[in-house]
Design a protein around this motif. Structure first.
Motif, PDB file in Angstrom:
ATOM      1  N   SER A   3       0.857  -1.203   0.000  1.00 47.07           N
ATOM      2  CA  SER A   3       0.000   0.000   0.000  1.00 47.07           C
ATOM      3  C   SER A   3       0.889   1.248   0.000  1.00 47.07           C
ATOM      4  CB  SER A   3      -0.874   0.005   1.247  1.00 47.07           C
ATOM      5  OG  SER A   3      -0.060   0.246   2.373  1.00 47.07           O
ATOM      6  N   THR A   4       0.281   2.369  -0.362  1.00 53.68           N
ATOM      7  CA  THR A   4       1.041   3.622  -0.387  1.00 53.68           C
ATOM      8  C   THR A   4       1.654   3.912   0.984  1.00 53.68           C
ATOM      9  OG1 THR A   4      -0.431   4.446  -2.088  1.00 53.68           O
ATOM     10  CG2 THR A   4       0.867   6.092  -0.920  1.00 53.68           C
ATOM     11  N   GLY A   5       0.903   3.664   2.036  1.00 49.52           N
ATOM     12  CA  GLY A   5       1.397   3.901   3.391  1.00 49.52           C
ATOM     13  C   GLY A   5       2.611   3.046   3.701  1.00 49.52           C
ATOM     14  N   GLU A   6       2.502   1.777   3.348  1.00 48.15           N
ATOM     15  CA  GLU A   6       3.632   0.868   3.615  1.00 48.15           C
ATOM     16  C   GLU A   6       4.863   1.256   2.788  1.00 48.15           C
ATOM     17  OE1 GLU A   6       1.349  -3.330   4.592  1.00 48.15           O
ATOM     18  OE2 GLU A   6       1.259  -2.504   2.573  1.00 48.15           O
ATOM     19  N   GLN A  10       8.695   2.270   3.945  1.00 47.89           N
ATOM     20  CA  GLN A  10       9.902   1.649   3.390  1.00 47.89           C
ATOM     21  C   GLN A  10      10.846   2.725   2.835  1.00 47.89           C
ATOM     22  OE1 GLN A  10      10.335  -1.190   4.555  1.00 47.89           O
ATOM     23  NE2 GLN A  10      10.183  -2.684   2.903  1.00 47.89           N
ATOM     24  N   ALA A  11      10.259   3.710   2.146  1.00 44.76           N
ATOM     25  CA  ALA A  11      11.083   4.785   1.564  1.00 44.76           C
ATOM     26  C   ALA A  11      11.815   5.547   2.668  1.00 44.76           C
ATOM     27  CB  ALA A  11      10.209   5.735   0.744  1.00 44.76           C
ATOM     28  N   ALA A  12      11.120   5.787   3.783  1.00 41.25           N
ATOM     29  CA  ALA A  12      11.748   6.518   4.899  1.00 41.25           C
ATOM     30  C   ALA A  12      12.908   5.694   5.467  1.00 41.25           C
ATOM     31  CB  ALA A  12      10.710   6.812   5.973  1.00 41.25           C
ATOM     32  N   LEU A  39      11.542   5.869  -5.802  1.00 43.53           N
ATOM     33  CA  LEU A  39      11.435   5.006  -6.990  1.00 43.53           C
ATOM     34  C   LEU A  39      11.820   3.575  -6.626  1.00 43.53           C
ATOM     35  CD1 LEU A  39      13.178   7.474  -9.477  1.00 43.53           C
ATOM     36  CD2 LEU A  39      10.724   7.011  -9.308  1.00 43.53           C
ATOM     37  N   LEU A  40      12.913   3.442  -5.876  1.00 50.30           N
ATOM     38  CA  LEU A  40      13.365   2.103  -5.481  1.00 50.30           C
ATOM     39  C   LEU A  40      12.370   1.448  -4.525  1.00 50.30           C
ATOM     40  CD1 LEU A  40      17.148   2.930  -5.052  1.00 50.30           C
ATOM     41  CD2 LEU A  40      16.245   1.150  -6.560  1.00 50.30           C
ATOM     42  N   ALA A  41      11.803   2.270  -3.640  1.00 49.63           N
ATOM     43  CA  ALA A  41      10.833   1.718  -2.685  1.00 49.63           C
ATOM     44  C   ALA A  41       9.653   1.088  -3.421  1.00 49.63           C
ATOM     45  CB  ALA A  41      10.355   2.808  -1.735  1.00 49.63           C
ATOM     46  N   VAL A  42       9.191   1.749  -4.489  1.00 52.02           N
ATOM     47  CA  VAL A  42       8.036   1.224  -5.227  1.00 52.02           C
ATOM     48  C   VAL A  42       8.451   0.055  -6.140  1.00 52.02           C
ATOM     49  CG1 VAL A  42       6.126   1.792  -6.784  1.00 52.02           C
ATOM     50  CG2 VAL A  42       6.931   3.497  -5.138  1.00 52.02           C
ATOM     51  N   LEU A  43       9.598   0.190  -6.778  1.00 55.64           N
ATOM     52  CA  LEU A  43      10.045  -0.897  -7.669  1.00 55.64           C
ATOM     53  C   LEU A  43      10.158  -2.210  -6.893  1.00 55.64           C
ATOM     54  CD1 LEU A  43      12.794   0.887  -9.819  1.00 55.64           C
ATOM     55  CD2 LEU A  43      10.627  -0.052 -10.647  1.00 55.64           C
ATOM     56  N   ALA A 214       2.662   7.881  -4.083  1.00 60.04           N
ATOM     57  CA  ALA A 214       1.377   7.525  -4.702  1.00 60.04           C
ATOM     58  C   ALA A 214       1.450   7.711  -6.215  1.00 60.04           C
ATOM     59  CB  ALA A 214       0.262   8.389  -4.107  1.00 60.04           C
ATOM     60  N   ALA A 215       2.094   8.791  -6.636  1.00 57.23           N
ATOM     61  CA  ALA A 215       2.205   9.051  -8.078  1.00 57.23           C
ATOM     62  C   ALA A 215       3.083   8.007  -8.762  1.00 57.23           C
ATOM     63  CB  ALA A 215       2.781  10.454  -8.309  1.00 57.23           C
ATOM     64  N   VAL A 216       4.169   7.621  -8.084  1.00 59.19           N
ATOM     65  CA  VAL A 216       5.076   6.614  -8.659  1.00 59.19           C
ATOM     66  C   VAL A 216       4.347   5.277  -8.783  1.00 59.19           C
ATOM     67  CG1 VAL A 216       7.250   5.350  -8.312  1.00 59.19           C
ATOM     68  CG2 VAL A 216       7.125   7.781  -7.733  1.00 59.19           C
ATOM     69  N   LYS A 217       3.641   4.931  -7.703  1.00 62.78           N
ATOM     70  CA  LYS A 217       2.898   3.661  -7.673  1.00 62.78           C
ATOM     71  C   LYS A 217       1.888   3.616  -8.815  1.00 62.78           C
ATOM     72  CE  LYS A 217       0.252   0.927  -4.265  1.00 62.78           C
ATOM     73  NZ  LYS A 217      -1.137   0.876  -4.667  1.00 62.78           N
TER      74      LYS A 217
END
Lengths: 275, 307
Positions: A3-6, A10-12, A39-43, A214-217
């Motif tokens: 999810s965006t929150g999760e 992870q990004a933090a 970007l890496l967090a979402v990938l 959210a935008a990256v996702k």
């Protein structure tokens, strides 16, 4: 996909880890690492499939072509259990698994070494050709590049080749932080649109806010499926993103944080570093 | 030799489905048989040598045996960084083929000359370098190169070189003694041997009795032959289409420095200069002393001094 929150959490974690690593190793390149953490967090947070298993021929191939931002890569790999967080202390250590430019001989989990710009996209296209010969048209190749890297002519040789080969399973993610080693991209190579460039090379291309999880996702989830055009996601990012005193300050391409910088940065990020 | 290359390629590809042939938009009609038989395993990456090599790198990472082909300067100097980074650093089994190495394309001018290909790729770790003498050597060595675990460079000549036809064995990494002799050893690499070997009578009629050694494998060079040369000869004359920083000259100089050998080493090769104009290869070889007649004169001069 998380999810965006999760993903934000992870990004933090990845951000905090980058700053800690730079402090511990007295290393630099934080501008470039922090700009691509989201970007890496979402990938790694669900877009890439099977990437952790090098023996799995059906895995997506991920290439960190902008090797100078590798503290973010290592931190992301640790955040998603591809490497052990305990390995992070080897960053930039003599004979460690995590040199300050990624080396496949040191870290077997990598598809390729990097550090010299402009190679990842072309090599990914070669890998896709090989996969296609082997009957694998499902796996994707995803390349994280920098905008400064797009100065390299070899990037555009690769862009032509990939379009001609109709590699619809190739994704280039451009960390468009607007900054390169000695100045501003638009001043050095002209104020032109990367999106238009890739599109004119026969690619599908979109521009997004690259530090907006959210935008990256959404961008990754909405990539056209089943077409035969390679795709470029131009992610507009902020160098040093997430640490106010590092943002848009080219000094953080070269500086290593002091103890006080580390303390302030971690407080701002609001997450504990891994490792 | 070009025909020997395309024939051998076809034969190897029939047996090994991992062979993929890549060209940087060169080899007009040369590979038509290959294309007809293996269309998917033929890739023209266009006039884009960086992509030629990077495609080969990606293929090798996926378990294929890519062969990347172009005219020698465009296969070596032009994508040097891609070869250094992608191929050599990753230790991948990519075979790079430089068609028309040395001064094969003498008439086409500086852009097409490649007296530096052996030197350039020779400085890369683990790179095996082969510059065959005749088509027969190419046919025997190319399959061996494709068995290596690491990268290789194959310098291929033009059409119509004669077969070398010598009974000594052709083995990757081994030098060949084509003729035993005294006092002076002529040492060749590459296809120039096809011009020198049949003309050994020129030396004999001048009262000389030189040994003739040929090295198709430049790297790793067969060092075991150098002491043998030193035992029988006081002088070695290296003749090759290469700058001194590469080829057998570089190898034997390195050996001499390391072993304190007393062997005197002379060289007939490419100068430290661009060759301007449009000389034919024969004209150029004459100008640079790369002919049997010129070598005979050099040997006579040396012989008189040595006496």
């Amino acid at each position: 996909m998380l999810s965006t929150g999760e993903l934000k959490k992870q990004a933090a974690k990845i951000r905090a880890t980058c700053v800690q690593m730079a402090f511990d190793a007295r290393e630099s390149h934080l501008s470039s690492a922090l700009s691509c953490t989201d970007l890496l967090a979402v990938l790694y947070g669900g877009f890439l499939r099977g990437t952790a298993e090098k023996s799995n021929l059906g895995r997506d191939r991920f290439i960190m072509s902008k090797g100078h931002g590798c503290s973010a890569l290592y931190a992301a790999m640790a955040a998603y259990d591809i490497i052990s967080p305990s390995l992070l202390k080897e960053y930039s250590r003599t004979d460690g698994a995590l040199p300050n430019h990624p080396c496949r001989h040191a870290l077997k989990e990598l598809e390729i070494s990097s550090g010299s710009l402009g190679h990842g996209l072309g090599i990914a296209a070669g890998m896709l050709y090989g996969m296609r010969l082997s009957g694998n048209t499902d796996s994707r190749a995803v390349v994280l590049m920098s905008d400064g890297e797009c100065n390299e002519g070899s990037v555009w040789e690769a862009a032509m080749f990939a379009a001609a080969q109709k590699f619809g399973n190739l994704l280039a993610v451009i960390d468009h932080n607007g900054s390169q080693a000695v100045g501003t991209c638009s001043v050095i190579m002209g104020d032109t649109s990367l999106e238009e460039k890739f599109r004119s090379f026969g690619w599908h291309a979109v521009t997004i806010r690259g530090n907006d999880i959210a935008a990256v996702k959404t961008a990754f989830e909405q990539l056209p499926a089943g077409n035969n055009k390679p795709a470029a996601v131009i992610a507009k990012t902020i160098p040093g993103s997430g640490v106010s005193f590092m943002e848009k300050n080219i000094e953080w391409f070269y500086r290593s944080p002091s103890a006080e910088d580390l303390k302030n940065a971690l407080a701002e990020i609001g997450a504990e570093p891994l490792g | 030799m070009r025909r020997a290359f395309s024939d051998t390629l076809l034969k190897i590809a029939e047996k090994n489905d991992k062979i993929v042939f890549l060209t940087g938009d060169l080899g007009y009609k040369v590979f038509d048989d290959f294309i007809a038989k293996f269309p998917g395993r033929y890739i023209n990456t266009g006039v884009a040598e960086a992509q030629l090599i990077n495609t080969a790198v990606g293929l090798a990472l996926e378990g294929y045996r890519p062969i990347a082909y172009s005219i020698a300067p465009f296969a070596t100097a032009r994508p040097f960084e891609q070869i250094r980074f992608g191929v050599a650093y990753h230790k991948l089994p990519v075979m790079i083929v430089g068609a028309g190495g040395g001064f094969t394309y003498a008439k086409s001018g500086v852009t097409h000359h490649a007296p530096d290909d052996l030197a350039l790729l020779g400085i890369l770790p683990d790179m095996t370098i082969v510059s065959p003498g005749g088509p027969d050597e190419l046919r025997m060595l190319m399959p061996e190169l494709l068995k290596l675990k690491g990268p290789s460079y194959l310098r291929v000549g033009k059409y119509g070189e004669p077969e070398l036809n010598h009974p000594s064995p052709v083995e990757l990494g081994k030098g060949r003694c084509l003729r035993a002799g005294k006092r002076i050893a002529i040492i060749t690499s590459g296809d120039i041997v096809c011009d020198i070997y049949p003309k050994m009578n020129i030396f004999l009629s001048a009262g000389l009795d030189p040994a003739l050694y040929h090295f198709h494998t430049i790297k790793p060079v067969d060092r075991s032959i150098f002491p043998e040369i030193e035992k029988n000869c006081s002088t070695a004359v290296i003749v090759e289409e290469s700058i001194p920083q590469g080829g057998i000259y570089r190898e034997i100089c390195e050996w001499k420095a390391e072993t304190n050998s007393k062997l005197k080493i002379l060289r007939s090769g490419a100068p430290d200069a661009f060759i301007l104009g449009s000389p034919s290869r024969e004209e150029l070889r004459t100008r640079l002393g790369l002919t049997a007649a010129a070598l005979k004169d050099l040997c006579l001069q040396e012989f008189r001094i040595a006496k």
